[in-house]
Design an enzyme around this catalytic site. Structure first.
Site, PDB file in Angstrom:
ATOM      1  CE1 TYR A  29       3.805 -20.443   1.239  1.00 47.35           C
ATOM      2  CE2 TYR A  29       2.231 -22.004   2.182  1.00 47.35           C
ATOM      3  CZ  TYR A  29       3.584 -21.225   2.388  1.00 47.35           C
ATOM      4  OH  TYR A  29       4.200 -21.718   3.113  1.00 47.35           O
TER       5      TYR A  29
ATOM      6  CG  ASP B  23      -1.203 -27.738  -2.603  1.00 47.06           C
ATOM      7  OD1 ASP B  23      -1.894 -28.379  -1.888  1.00 47.06           O
ATOM      8  OD2 ASP B  23      -0.527 -26.998  -2.442  1.00 47.06           O
TER       9      ASP B  23
ATOM     10  CE  LYS C 231      -2.813 -26.332   6.183  1.00 43.26           C
ATOM     11  NZ  LYS C 231      -1.730 -25.429   6.210  1.00 43.26           N
TER      12      LYS C 231
HETATM   13  N1  HOZ Z   1       0.328 -21.479   5.843  1.00 45.50           N
HETATM   14  C1  HOZ Z   1      -0.777 -21.188   6.666  1.00 45.50           C
HETATM   15  C2  HOZ Z   1      -1.800 -20.314   5.921  1.00 45.50           C
HETATM   16  N2  HOZ Z   1      -1.957 -20.824   4.560  1.00 45.50           N
HETATM   17  C3  HOZ Z   1      -0.571 -20.639   8.046  1.00 45.50           C
HETATM   18  C4  HOZ Z   1       0.156 -21.311   8.836  1.00 45.50           C
HETATM   19  C5  HOZ Z   1       0.072 -21.098  10.239  1.00 45.50           C
HETATM   20  O1  HOZ Z   1       0.207 -20.004  10.931  1.00 45.50           O
HETATM   21  O2  HOZ Z   1      -0.089 -22.025  11.141  1.00 45.50           O
END
Ligand code: HOZ
Length: 421
Positions: free
Chosen positions: A138, A233, A261
């Site tokens: 992802y 990534d 993040k």
């Molecule tokens: N995309 C995140 C998990 N791989 C979740 C993001 C969220 O719900 O904060």
């Protein structure tokens, strides 16, 4: 729960990001009121040991004093200028000093934006259009990457998102994670058309799937042979596996790296970087356009830079965290084996995942064989017991330096009690 009903009235699905709806484990989401150290407290006052850590960035735990102080001080100087600042220069210097091969870096506001931009750079640099991604990896929700994607796309049971025109994914080629022969076949079929191969160096959005020995090295060799760029990534692995992220951990040099993040210590930041030569295609130096008012936001830079400096000056924290990960996930594996179950526990350092599968998981096809009902029951039990783990089989568990052995042992007791029945 009243808040959940209110949320659903005005936010699609009641949440601002699908996985946190807890739909795949069949309970209402927890609404978090505050977090300190390794603990979350929800709006009803229930406390949870946190194994999500905001999906990675809280590597030093929540509410770390130095980071809070840096944010408060920065906020006192204004929240956003949409102009160049000294702190973003310091941030760029810090990242380039920490990560081998990164000579220039561009700040953006999320991991999605970082990977989307890195792909544009790869296409602009190579003058090629096709990209290769791996099933179950992802890379955020930009159009060309929502093909056989992991994370919430997996639990939603939609291999490709609606709303993405076929033209946007026409140049996205997919391959099986950990299978070099598939990638080689794509290069043989399109030897001069593939701009880049983008990979999570540890796949952490289909559960956690480590790279098999030789996989990342093989991607490096194929990309070099065919004049294509290798993009790591590192939204999950960057500054988590070690101060150099997966680049240093595995000793494989990509052409571009992307961060999310963690580089903002929990504030909305992403970044992409690489050699001076490649990054020189980015506007205003070059012809690849990418921009953003909030890019390099001074408050976010203050948080991220403070965390990076703490991490860079305390490399022993990584040794300890990775040792703790080896022990903790090893204990979960022991518990499960002693219960006579075949479920594998995959982990790399502080990232880990218990798969409710009958055999090992090395790729997307194997991950998808997981018994998600059994996972849901386990996850609901953990929540009841005050353990907050990712509410999906296809996500990772995260540890932080704030998780003490005592707290981790308590979690192991809870897990042990579940599997002993
Ligand atoms: N995309 C995140 C998990 N791989 C979740 C993001 C969220 O719900 O904060």
């Amino acid at each position: 729960m009243e808040l959940w009903e209110r949320a659903k009235a005005h936010i699609p699905g009641g949440v601002n990001s699908p996985v946190r709806a807890f739909a795949s484990i069949g309970v209402a989401p927890r609404f978090i009121a505050e977090a300190h150290g390794a603990w979350l407290t929800d709006v009803e006052g229930k406390r949870y040991m946190d194994y999500v850590c905001s999906w990675g960035p809280m590597i030093l735990g929540h509410d770390r004093a130095e980071i809070r102080q840096a944010v408060v001080e920065a906020a006192g100087r204004g929240l956003s200028y949409g102009a160049a600042t000294e702190i973003e220069v310091e941030m760029a210097e810090q990242v380039c000093a920490m990560v081998p091969g990164v000579e220039m870096v561009r700040m953006v506001s999320s991991g999605t934006e970082a990977v989307m931009s890195a792909i544009r750079v790869a296409r602009g640099y190579t003058h090629r259009d096709k990209i290769v991604k791996f099933n179950g990896c992802y890379h955020g929700h930009s159009d060309c990457l929502l093909v056989q994607a992991g994370s919430g796309v997996m639990t939603a049971g939609i291999p490709d998102s609606a709303g993405v025109p076929a033209g946007c994914t026409a140049d996205t080629l997919t391959a099986a994670y950990n299978d070099l022969s598939g990638v080689e076949a794509l290069f043989r079929r399109w030897p001069e058309s593939i701009a880049c191969v983008v990979v999570e160096p540890v796949a952490a959005n289909m559960g956690v799937v480590p790279p098999k020995p030789g996989f990342l090295e093989g991607l490096r060799a194929l990309c070099s042979r065919y004049g294509s760029l290798l993009i790591f990534d590192e939204v999950i692995t960057g500054f988590r596996l070690g101060p150099q992220g997966a680049v240093g951990y595995f000793g494989v040099q990509p052409d571009l790296v992307t961060y999310g993040k963690i580089i903002g210590a929990g504030l909305p930041v992403g970044a992409y970087g690489g050699s001076r030569e490649i990054m020189s295609v980015v506007s205003p130096l070059g012809a690849v356009y990418q921009a953003g008012t909030l890019s390099g936001n001074p408050v976010a830079m203050a948080a991220g830079l403070t965390q990076l400096r703490l991490l860079a000056s305390n490399p022993q924290w990584y040794e300890e965290l990775n040792r703790t990960g080896d022990w903790f996930y090893g204990e979960i594996q022991r518990i499960v084996r002693e219960a006579g179950l075949p479920y594998p526990v995959n982990h790399v350092g502080s990232l880990g995942c218990l798969f409710f599968t009958q055999g090992p998981v090395e790729n997307y096809v194997q991950a998808k064989t997981a018994d998600t009902e059994a996972f849901g029951a386990y996850c609901r039990y953990l929540l009841e017991q005050g353990v907050y783990a990712a509410p999906s089989q296809f996500e990772a568990m995260f540890l932080s330096t704030a998780h003490t052995r005592q707290e981790l042992n308590r979690t192991l007791e809870i897990i042990g009690a579940y599997f002993k029945g």
